[in-house]
Design a protein around this motif. Sequence first.
Motif, PDB file in Angstrom:
ATOM      1  N   PHE A 286       0.857  -1.179   0.000  1.00 40.14           N
ATOM      2  CA  PHE A 286       0.000   0.000   0.000  1.00 40.14           C
ATOM      3  C   PHE A 286       0.896   1.233   0.000  1.00 40.14           C
ATOM      4  O   PHE A 286       1.863   1.300   0.765  1.00 40.14           O
ATOM      5  N   SER A 287       0.574   2.203  -0.847  1.00 42.09           N
ATOM      6  CA  SER A 287       1.438   3.376  -0.952  1.00 42.09           C
ATOM      7  C   SER A 287       0.652   4.569  -1.473  1.00 42.09           C
ATOM      8  O   SER A 287      -0.559   4.483  -1.740  1.00 42.09           O
ATOM      9  N   THR A 288       1.360   5.690  -1.615  1.00 41.51           N
ATOM     10  CA  THR A 288       0.790   6.923  -2.155  1.00 41.51           C
ATOM     11  C   THR A 288       1.601   7.351  -3.368  1.00 41.51           C
ATOM     12  O   THR A 288       2.735   6.911  -3.563  1.00 41.51           O
ATOM     13  N   VAL A 289       1.041   8.254  -4.153  1.00 43.04           N
ATOM     14  CA  VAL A 289       1.776   8.708  -5.338  1.00 43.04           C
ATOM     15  C   VAL A 289       3.035   9.487  -4.944  1.00 43.04           C
ATOM     16  O   VAL A 289       4.065   9.407  -5.613  1.00 43.04           O
ATOM     17  N   ARG A 290       2.975  10.224  -3.855  1.00 44.29           N
ATOM     18  CA  ARG A 290       4.160  10.981  -3.415  1.00 44.29           C
ATOM     19  C   ARG A 290       5.266  10.054  -2.923  1.00 44.29           C
ATOM     20  O   ARG A 290       6.449  10.290  -3.183  1.00 44.29           O
ATOM     21  N   ASP A 291       4.889   8.998  -2.209  1.00 49.59           N
ATOM     22  CA  ASP A 291       5.894   8.028  -1.760  1.00 49.59           C
ATOM     23  C   ASP A 291       6.516   7.309  -2.955  1.00 49.59           C
ATOM     24  O   ASP A 291       7.730   7.063  -2.990  1.00 49.59           O
ATOM     25  N   LEU A 292       5.709   6.962  -3.940  1.00 51.46           N
ATOM     26  CA  LEU A 292       6.232   6.276  -5.117  1.00 51.46           C
ATOM     27  C   LEU A 292       7.124   7.195  -5.948  1.00 51.46           C
ATOM     28  O   LEU A 292       8.045   6.731  -6.626  1.00 51.46           O
ATOM     29  N   LEU A 293       6.886   8.490  -5.883  1.00 50.82           N
ATOM     30  CA  LEU A 293       7.790   9.440  -6.529  1.00 50.82           C
ATOM     31  C   LEU A 293       9.161   9.394  -5.860  1.00 50.82           C
ATOM     32  O   LEU A 293      10.200   9.399  -6.540  1.00 50.82           O
TER      33      LEU A 293
END
Length: 398
Positions: A286-293
């Motif tokens: 589970f993640s967020t777009v900012r973390d994946l950036l």
Amino acid sequence: MRFVKKANIPQILFLILVLSSCGKDKTSSSDRTPEVKDTLGKMTPMGPEKKITQPYINSVNGRINHFYNKNWPNNSMNGSFLVAKNGQIIFERYNGYANKNKNTKITADTPVQIASVSKVLTATAVLKLIDLGKIELDQKVNTILKTFPYEECTVRMLLSHRSGMRSYAYFTDHDKSVWDRHNQLTNKDILDILATKDVGLESRVGTRFGYCNTNYAMLALIIEKITGLTYKEAMSQMIFKPLGMMHTYVFDDDKDRKSIVPSYKGNGAEIGFDYLDNVYGDKNIFSTVRDLLKFDRARNAPGFLKPALLKEVYTGQSNERKGSKNYGLGIRMINWETGQNFYFHNGWWHGNTSSYITLQKEEVTIIALSNKMTRKTYAVRKLAPIFGDYPFKFKDDE
């Protein structure tokens, strides 16, 4: 106090030397785990970003906004969407429900199931272990996982989906003698089934590409064996914590079932759990777009991997059939005959859809995540031609 006789000192020193050298060679036994966990191949954040100008942002934002409004009219995405250049966010949107029953909305800090985009992160952890010399790219899997039954299968074949194995979702679903669907399936269960049940292969090991989640369930077990940690803890120590991915985690059924963001069908009906939801490596991050950036920037940072290994990652591993689509080591790609290359990975699990695009030449990152079933998430590749020469042929009604 009892003192050691002088005559025994050389023997004792020799014994200490032998014991201290144990475990320093490459793993060749399924029973071997490293004694020092501080040697994990931790990801390193990218250094200071190259600032982009406001005129440049203005020049591309109009086209991104046009795409967004056309693809998700009236803010109908129910998810999160981000475009960044040189690590600097130039466009992002968040809308829809994280949890309809609780009336909570999706925000920049809302982690959702990234489905098969998890494979990119799993592959990255394996690649860091290869880079450190803990395992080898062409090492046979059964030298690490002792009961793994396919002798010729290598780590490379798992990463590139060339093992020939069948999907665990199929061989556990259709035969009660293989698995009782009333029980939760785990990665260890999959390995045990492969070792003890005659589930067969889709194709001979190493002969062709066949996208299969079983490959990445096995890679997660390899991470556990080599690090001596659970997959959840290894990913946290190697990737999430070093990069400051504060809203990213591996799903733990015992702890997270009641708190995670659920997924929904296209009609808004919530999708429940099933017996496959405890398998990880292929999904369940589970993640967020900012973390994946943050992850993408670290993955593209200088020194991420040794040059020879990095070249293998972005080289198509499946060339038995001529075409532009291919798969590297944990990354999908399109290689046009004119020389352009497009690297990405999509995901789907239950109602969650995800798309991760890394335009390396232009240093552009495009990420979309949704917890409501829709194929529109995958349309974000249409943004690539805004930033570089990517000869997609899109239909107006696609």
